[in-house]
Every structure is written in C-alpha cells, then in structure tokens.
Design a protein around this motif. Sequence first.
Motif, PDB file in Angstrom:
ATOM      1  N   CYS A  26       0.823  -1.162   0.132  1.00 36.86           N
ATOM      2  CA  CYS A  26       0.127   0.094  -0.075  1.00 36.86           C
ATOM      3  C   CYS A  26       0.735   1.274  -0.061  1.00 36.86           C
ATOM      4  N   LEU A  29       2.212   1.734  -3.376  1.00 36.11           N
ATOM      5  CA  LEU A  29       1.176   2.314  -4.324  1.00 36.11           C
ATOM      6  C   LEU A  29       0.869   3.730  -4.275  1.00 36.11           C
ATOM      7  N   LEU A  30       0.881   4.084  -2.809  1.00 37.64           N
ATOM      8  CA  LEU A  30       0.721   5.496  -2.723  1.00 37.64           C
ATOM      9  C   LEU A  30       1.870   6.494  -3.067  1.00 37.64           C
ATOM     10  N   LEU A  32       3.693   5.834  -5.756  1.00 36.72           N
ATOM     11  CA  LEU A  32       3.558   5.805  -7.196  1.00 36.72           C
ATOM     12  C   LEU A  32       2.404   6.701  -7.735  1.00 36.72           C
ATOM     13  N   VAL A  33       1.406   6.665  -6.987  1.00 39.90           N
ATOM     14  CA  VAL A  33       0.297   7.778  -7.178  1.00 39.90           C
ATOM     15  C   VAL A  33       0.781   8.987  -6.885  1.00 39.90           C
ATOM     16  N   THR A  34       1.445   9.381  -5.795  1.00 35.39           N
ATOM     17  CA  THR A  34       2.179  10.569  -5.353  1.00 35.39           C
ATOM     18  C   THR A  34       3.008  11.245  -6.525  1.00 35.39           C
ATOM     19  N   GLU A  35       3.741  10.473  -7.189  1.00 39.17           N
ATOM     20  CA  GLU A  35       4.833  10.587  -8.009  1.00 39.17           C
ATOM     21  C   GLU A  35       4.305  11.160  -9.750  1.00 39.17           C
ATOM     22  N   VAL A  36       3.132  10.319  -9.728  1.00 41.31           N
ATOM     23  CA  VAL A  36       2.396  10.572 -10.944  1.00 41.31           C
ATOM     24  C   VAL A  36       1.715  12.031 -10.962  1.00 41.31           C
ATOM     25  N   ALA A  37       1.168  12.234  -9.605  1.00 40.74           N
ATOM     26  CA  ALA A  37       0.469  13.518  -9.434  1.00 40.74           C
ATOM     27  C   ALA A  37       1.569  14.567  -9.364  1.00 40.74           C
ATOM     28  N   ARG A  40       2.540  15.405 -13.059  1.00 41.53           N
ATOM     29  CA  ARG A  40       1.034  15.810 -14.013  1.00 41.53           C
ATOM     30  C   ARG A  40       1.170  17.298 -13.504  1.00 41.53           C
TER      31      ARG A  40
END
Length: 131
Positions: A26, A29-30, A32-37, A40
């Motif tokens: 988890c 995953l968190l 990874l989502v932060t890096e994508v944000a 962006r």
Amino acid sequence: MTRRPGRGADRSGADGGSATLWVVACIALLLLVTEVAVVRAAAVVARHRAESGADLAALAAAGRIGVGGDACAAAARVAAANGVRLQACAVRLAADGRSGSVRTRVTLRVHLPVVGARQVVAGARAGRLPA
C-alpha cells in the motif's frame, strides 16, 4: 482442558507477517500515485507558463501595430522576459495600417521529474482595432 490445534491464541500458521506485506504494498502504491501527481502538476504548470508567455507576447506585438516599430521585436522581448522563446510571429495589417492581428508561437524547455526534458509549445493571437 486441552486446546485444539488451529483455534484460539495459538495461531502460528501461514498468515504470519502477511499484514507487513500488505502495508508495504500500500505504501508503494501511494508513493507511485504521488509521483504521478507531481509529474502531472509540473506539466500543467509548464503549459500554463508557456500559454501566458504566448499571450503576453501577442499582446505586446498587437500594441505596436499602427504605432511604429517592429511588432515581432516587442513580442520577442516580452517572451524572453517571461522565460519563453519566441518561435514564430506573424503580423497581419488591415488596409488602414493602423489595425490588424498578430499570431505568436512560443516554446518552453522544462525538465519534468522521472520523464526528463521536454519542450512545451503554445500559441496565441491578439489584435488591435482602429481607434
């Protein structure tokens, strides 16, 4: 009283440590989502910087129509002051020579995390009406 195997507090089976693996998964995953944000958000900010630089360059050039001087030189100065490079500038004068429109195109070189160096291109159009 005898305890039966598999019941009660004596559970030392195959589930030992599985919660740790779920927590690690988890957190990964968190991250990874932060890096994508973050990537962006940096791309959106770069696009906005390029668009505002193109808008301001077009407005500066339109302000020089009918007044004298080189409209595209004014656009290049304003673009450079906003951190972008003027790639193209086209002035269309009306028949009276005191009104017209300007199209500008600017580029901005940015370095995005993980993705690397990229070039953002933006264009704008501005006009001057006869007084």
